[in-house]
Enzyme design. Structure first.
Site, PDB file in Angstrom:
ATOM      1  N   HIS A 187      -2.189   2.243  -6.586  1.00  0.00           N
ATOM      2  CA  HIS A 187      -1.346   2.974  -5.627  1.00  0.00           C
ATOM      3  C   HIS A 187      -0.009   2.264  -5.496  1.00  0.00           C
ATOM      4  O   HIS A 187       0.153   1.324  -4.713  1.00  0.00           O
ATOM      5  CB  HIS A 187      -2.051   3.059  -4.262  1.00  0.00           C
ATOM      6  CG  HIS A 187      -1.434   4.038  -3.324  1.00  0.00           C
ATOM      7  ND1 HIS A 187      -2.138   5.088  -2.778  1.00  0.00           N
ATOM      8  CD2 HIS A 187      -0.169   4.148  -2.828  1.00  0.00           C
ATOM      9  CE1 HIS A 187      -1.349   5.792  -1.988  1.00  0.00           C
ATOM     10  NE2 HIS A 187      -0.145   5.231  -2.001  1.00  0.00           N
ATOM     11  N   HIS A 228       4.278   3.412  -5.654  1.00  0.00           N
ATOM     12  CA  HIS A 228       5.265   4.481  -5.788  1.00  0.00           C
ATOM     13  C   HIS A 228       6.484   3.989  -6.566  1.00  0.00           C
ATOM     14  O   HIS A 228       7.087   2.972  -6.205  1.00  0.00           O
ATOM     15  CB  HIS A 228       5.714   4.974  -4.408  1.00  0.00           C
ATOM     16  CG  HIS A 228       4.663   5.731  -3.677  1.00  0.00           C
ATOM     17  ND1 HIS A 228       4.563   7.107  -3.730  1.00  0.00           N
ATOM     18  CD2 HIS A 228       3.643   5.306  -2.877  1.00  0.00           C
ATOM     19  CE1 HIS A 228       3.541   7.510  -2.986  1.00  0.00           C
ATOM     20  NE2 HIS A 228       2.961   6.433  -2.460  1.00  0.00           N
ATOM     21  N   ASP A 281       9.494   5.197  -6.732  1.00  0.00           N
ATOM     22  CA  ASP A 281      10.713   5.187  -5.936  1.00  0.00           C
ATOM     23  C   ASP A 281      10.631   4.239  -4.749  1.00  0.00           C
ATOM     24  O   ASP A 281      11.588   4.129  -3.975  1.00  0.00           O
ATOM     25  CB  ASP A 281      11.077   6.598  -5.455  1.00  0.00           C
ATOM     26  CG  ASP A 281       9.921   7.301  -4.755  1.00  0.00           C
ATOM     27  OD1 ASP A 281       8.776   6.829  -4.865  1.00  0.00           O
ATOM     28  OD2 ASP A 281      10.164   8.328  -4.091  1.00  0.00           O
ATOM     29  N   GLY A 337       3.472  12.465   1.304  1.00  0.00           N
ATOM     30  CA  GLY A 337       4.390  12.895   2.348  1.00  0.00           C
ATOM     31  C   GLY A 337       3.705  12.841   3.698  1.00  0.00           C
ATOM     32  O   GLY A 337       2.566  12.398   3.824  1.00  0.00           O
ATOM     33  N   HIS A 346      -3.283  11.448  -0.811  1.00  0.00           N
ATOM     34  CA  HIS A 346      -2.932  10.646   0.368  1.00  0.00           C
ATOM     35  C   HIS A 346      -3.660  11.245   1.572  1.00  0.00           C
ATOM     36  O   HIS A 346      -3.389  12.381   1.970  1.00  0.00           O
ATOM     37  CB  HIS A 346      -1.430  10.706   0.629  1.00  0.00           C
ATOM     38  CG  HIS A 346      -0.625   9.757  -0.192  1.00  0.00           C
ATOM     39  ND1 HIS A 346      -0.399   9.937  -1.545  1.00  0.00           N
ATOM     40  CD2 HIS A 346       0.036   8.618   0.151  1.00  0.00           C
ATOM     41  CE1 HIS A 346       0.365   8.958  -1.995  1.00  0.00           C
ATOM     42  NE2 HIS A 346       0.648   8.134  -0.978  1.00  0.00           N
ATOM     43  N   GLU A 384      -4.185   8.071   6.420  1.00  0.00           N
ATOM     44  CA  GLU A 384      -3.194   7.022   6.693  1.00  0.00           C
ATOM     45  C   GLU A 384      -2.604   7.261   8.081  1.00  0.00           C
ATOM     46  O   GLU A 384      -2.928   6.558   9.028  1.00  0.00           O
ATOM     47  CB  GLU A 384      -2.096   7.033   5.625  1.00  0.00           C
ATOM     48  CG  GLU A 384      -1.044   5.952   5.821  1.00  0.00           C
ATOM     49  CD  GLU A 384       0.109   6.060   4.836  1.00  0.00           C
ATOM     50  OE1 GLU A 384       0.882   5.094   4.751  1.00  0.00           O
ATOM     51  OE2 GLU A 384       0.247   7.106   4.171  1.00  0.00           O
ATOM     52  N   ASP A 431       1.608  -0.079  -2.569  1.00  0.00           N
ATOM     53  CA  ASP A 431       2.263   1.108  -2.023  1.00  0.00           C
ATOM     54  C   ASP A 431       3.735   1.120  -2.406  1.00  0.00           C
ATOM     55  O   ASP A 431       4.130   1.807  -3.343  1.00  0.00           O
ATOM     56  CB  ASP A 431       2.079   1.195  -0.507  1.00  0.00           C
ATOM     57  CG  ASP A 431       2.251   2.614   0.022  1.00  0.00           C
ATOM     58  OD1 ASP A 431       2.296   3.557  -0.807  1.00  0.00           O
ATOM     59  OD2 ASP A 431       2.317   2.791   1.251  1.00  0.00           O
TER      60      ASP A 431
END
Length: 362
Positions: A19, A21, A23, A181, A208, A211, A300
């Site tokens: 996991h 990202h 970006d 998101g 996701h 969370e 993350d």
């Protein structure tokens, strides 16, 4: 002799990351340089050191929604072929330098179309960057394999299109699909069409869930959508009660997640930043590991959390007293849960992970 459990030796351990990202992992200097190249003037500060500090402080909001606002700056500089390839290449290089031998890195192609690229072109450039990064790491004496997860934004309406994109690229480096998101108000079941398509194509996906939102999000991801893994899933503890005497009582959903060995993509530092947990001491990683859930360690967003896999592991060691055998177990958990064929997962476990940890355990 057993190696000391410090950052230097943890970096030497073979690690698996599920996991992360794309970006959310840019080098601060790269953000500044790409902004200058593409004419983006929205950065709050320009000096790399100040930019790194700004991202970390801005992400420490205690709110997932506010945390996600920091991505406006990184996404803005990832709109060109050169920018996408560079970020992907550096991602692979940085992970390899930290001892990661297998990684699944995710990003949302739909967020990188402002420069006129098509979805397919965006994915092509990112995959090229990963291959360049793997080659660069190999030349430096480090082996890493990077698989790509294509993410659809849960507040948008392109999930089926992105799922089809993931399947179209499945033999070219894309290993799965994801939605991400803000969770509240955007349940996984809004994207059932995409998940049904993935299942019909015998393709892998993670969601996701659990969370910023609780058990309903996890339940939908599993029961309605059929997810292979839970992105975070930290709120599964809402279904676990620990008595004053230490006795643990688990509800039906928590038992199901454990019994089915559904992997939890836990991200300790990020979970604190987004308010999913109050503090590292309060993080349920220790409890979930003790109860033998299939827990995995993840970063993350390395830029926003100013972290790495080695630092996340050290945080767990310092917080919960884990040893080398625990870190090996978490790493094998992750490799077992990867979205590549079984024989390839087994080869990494037997040929890389177990020998690598054997040297450290002594």
């Amino acid at each position: 002799m057993t190696a000391p459990l410090d950052l230097e030796y943890i970096r030497r351990a073979p690690k698996v990351l599920l996991h992360d990202h794309l970006d959310g992992g840019l080098r601060p200097a790269t953000v500044a340089e790409l902004a200058a190249e593409c004419g983006y003037t929205g950065l709050p500060v320009e000096a790399p050191d100040e930019l790194a500090q700004w991202f970390r402080e801005a992400a420490d909001s205690g709110s997932l929604e506010l945390y996600l606002e920091t991505f406006a700056h990184t996404v803005a500089v990832m709109q060109t072929p050169a920018g996408l390839r560079r970020v992907a290449r550096e991602c692979a290089e940085d992970l390899a330098h930290d001892g990661v031998v297998y990684a699944e890195v995710r990003f949302a192609p739909e967020q990188h179309l402002e420069g006129g690229l098509s979805l397919d072109e965006v994915v092509d450039h990112v995959l090229e960057g990963f291959l360049e990064g793997e080659a660069s790491a190999r030349a430096a004496g480090r082996e890493i394999r990077v698989g790509c997860l294509l993410t659809a934004m849960r507040h948008a309406a392109r999930s089926r299109e992105i799922a089809e994109l993931a399947v179209r690229f499945r033999y070219r480096g894309v290993v799965g699909f994801d939605i991400a998101g803000a969770e509240a108000g955007y349940p996984p079941s809004r994207h059932l069409d995409a998940f049904e398509y993935m299942r019909n194509c015998n393709a892998h996906f993670t969601i996701h869930a659990g969370e910023a939102f609780g058990l309903p999000s996890i339940h939908e991801a599993i029961a309605f959508c059929g997810t292979d893994r839970l992105g975070h899933g930290v709120r599964i503890t809402d279904d676990i009660a620990v008595g004053a005497d230490g006795h643990v009582t688990m509800g039906l959903l928590a038992n199901y997640v454990r019994d089915k060995r559904i992997p939890l993509e836990l991200c300790p530092s990020s979970n604190v930043q987004t308010g999913a947990v109050a503090s590292l001491d309060d993080h349920p990683f220790g409890l979930l590991a003790r109860l033998r859930f299939r827990v995995t360690v993840n970063t993350d967003n390395r830029l926003m959390s100013d972290t790495s896999m080695s630092r996340e592991m050290l945080v767990l060691v310092n917080t919960f007293g884990f040893g080398w055998s625990d870190l090996e177990r978490f790493t094998i958990n992750a490799m077992k849960s990867a979205f590549i064929p079984f024989d390839q997962r087994l080869a990494v476990i037997d040929d890389i992970i177990k020998p690598g940890f054997a040297v450290l355990i002594g």
